[in-house]
Scaffold this motif. Structure first.
Motif, short mmCIF file in Angstrom:
data_model
loop_
_atom_site.label_atom_id
_atom_site.label_comp_id
_atom_site.label_asym_id
_atom_site.label_seq_id
_atom_site.Cartn_x
_atom_site.Cartn_y
_atom_site.Cartn_z
N LYS A 1 -9.75 -60.95 120.32
CA LYS A 1 -10.57 -61.90 121.05
C LYS A 1 -10.29 -63.33 120.59
CE LYS A 1 -14.44 -58.81 122.13
NZ LYS A 1 -15.89 -58.56 121.95
N LYS A 2 -10.11 -63.51 119.28
CA LYS A 2 -9.81 -64.85 118.76
C LYS A 2 -8.43 -65.31 119.24
CE LYS A 2 -12.66 -64.71 114.58
NZ LYS A 2 -12.66 -64.73 113.10
N ARG A 3 -7.46 -64.38 119.22
CA ARG A 3 -6.11 -64.74 119.68
C ARG A 3 -6.14 -65.14 121.15
NH1 ARG A 3 -4.53 -60.03 116.81
NH2 ARG A 3 -4.09 -58.92 118.77
N PHE A 4 -6.91 -64.41 121.94
CA PHE A 4 -6.98 -64.70 123.36
C PHE A 4 -7.67 -66.04 123.60
CE2 PHE A 4 -8.84 -63.93 127.70
CZ PHE A 4 -7.63 -63.94 128.37
N LEU A 5 -8.68 -66.33 122.80
CA LEU A 5 -9.38 -67.61 122.90
C LEU A 5 -8.43 -68.76 122.58
CD1 LEU A 5 -12.05 -69.07 123.41
CD2 LEU A 5 -12.59 -68.81 120.99
N PHE A 6 -7.60 -68.59 121.54
CA PHE A 6 -6.60 -69.59 121.21
C PHE A 6 -5.58 -69.75 122.34
CE2 PHE A 6 -7.63 -68.93 116.56
CZ PHE A 6 -8.02 -70.24 116.33
N GLN A 7 -5.19 -68.62 122.93
CA GLN A 7 -4.25 -68.67 124.07
C GLN A 7 -4.83 -69.49 125.21
OE1 GLN A 7 -3.13 -64.79 125.47
NE2 GLN A 7 -2.22 -64.16 123.52
N ILE A 8 -6.08 -69.21 125.56
CA ILE A 8 -6.74 -69.92 126.66
C ILE A 8 -6.76 -71.42 126.38
CG2 ILE A 8 -8.93 -70.29 127.85
CD1 ILE A 8 -9.53 -67.32 127.46
#
Length: 271
Positions: A21-28
């Motif tokens: 979830k954190k990685r995806f948030l950084f991606q966004i």
């Protein structure tokens, strides 16, 4: 921005950011910032309703960011077999090079040639188990190619936009199919699993032909890439025909889904 995407991938590979979830948030955050900062937009999709929505800049930025994120994560999903992800983008690169070679598109030949040579070397090292993409490499590939193909289409919008979708159909559908599959089976969306299509094909090849892991790995990857070579070859001759491109995309989705359920049933029966 490419460097930041690469660093994010390295942090994932090194387990410095373990939360999906954190990685995806950084991606966004990175992708949306990149799109807004560089004013990356798409206006012509040949879908009238969507084109009307795309006149709104905020919606356009969100739509472009969504497309890039789908490709980034789809590329990461593909990175489960040697040569699968890099081989796929080598096919994409080769298709564009041939279009440029035939003077059907406007593009810098020197740039695309450098891409081809680079990917060929990486493909060979990947084939020999001497080089691994990991999250860093797959994130970067998905990011660069999604942007490159948007740029490519904006320069050559005489082409069908569905031809661009065809070039990226596999990582995109892999992501969307995985999301739907996990939703149906009530599994966490961000939770990794070993039930992606390429993993099921690997399992089938290994069991059916009694191959060692390394040979089954490469064989399965090249089966998938050979299929996509055929797909791109058909698409190559109809780059301006949206109806044919749509038919090819839909046919791929049907074939993918049918093979998936066959391979999944085989895995369940064997286990």
């Amino acid at each position: 921005f490419s460097s930041l995407i690469l660093i994010l991938g390295f942090c994932s590979d090194l387990k410095l950011i373990e939360s999906a979830k954190k990685r995806f948030l950084f991606q966004i955050t990175l992708v949306l910032s990149f799109v807004i900062f560089n004013d990356i937009q798409i206006f012509d999709t040949r879908i009238i309703i969507l084109d009307n929505f795309l006149q709104n800049h905020i919606f356009n930025y969100m739509f472009v960011s969504f497309c890039i994120l789908i490709v980034i994560n789809g590329s990461n999903f593909l990175d489960g077999l040697n040569t699968l992800s890099i081989g796929y983008y080598l096919l994409v690169c080769s298709t564009i090079y041939l279009l440029e070679f035939n003077n059907e598109i406007v593009l810098n030949e020197v740039v695309i040639t450098k891409f081809l040579v680079l990917f060929l070397f990486v493909f060979l090292f990947n084939l020999l188990n001497q080089f691994y993409l990991g999250d860093a490499g797959s994130y970067l590939l998905g990011f660069l190619f999604s942007i490159f193909l948007i740029y490519f289409y904006n320069l050559n919008n005489n082409l069908s936009p569905f031809f661009i979708i065809l070039l990226l159909w596999y990582p995109c559908y892999e992501t969307l199919f995985s999301m739907v599959r996990k939703k149906i089976f009530n599994r966490p969306m961000m939770h990794p699993d070993t039930n992606h299509l390429h993993q099921l094909i690997f399992f089938f090849v290994k069991k059916k032909f009694k191959l060692d892991t390394i040979y089954a790995n490469i064989f399965a990857a090249n089966i998938i890439n050979f299929y996509n070579l055929i797909v791109f070859s058909f698409g190559f001759f109809f780059t301006h025909h949206s109806k044919i491109q749509i038919m090819l995309i839909l046919l791929n989705l049907v074939i993918y889904t049918a093979i998936y359920f066959k391979a999944f049933t085989f895995k369940v029966q064997k286990k």
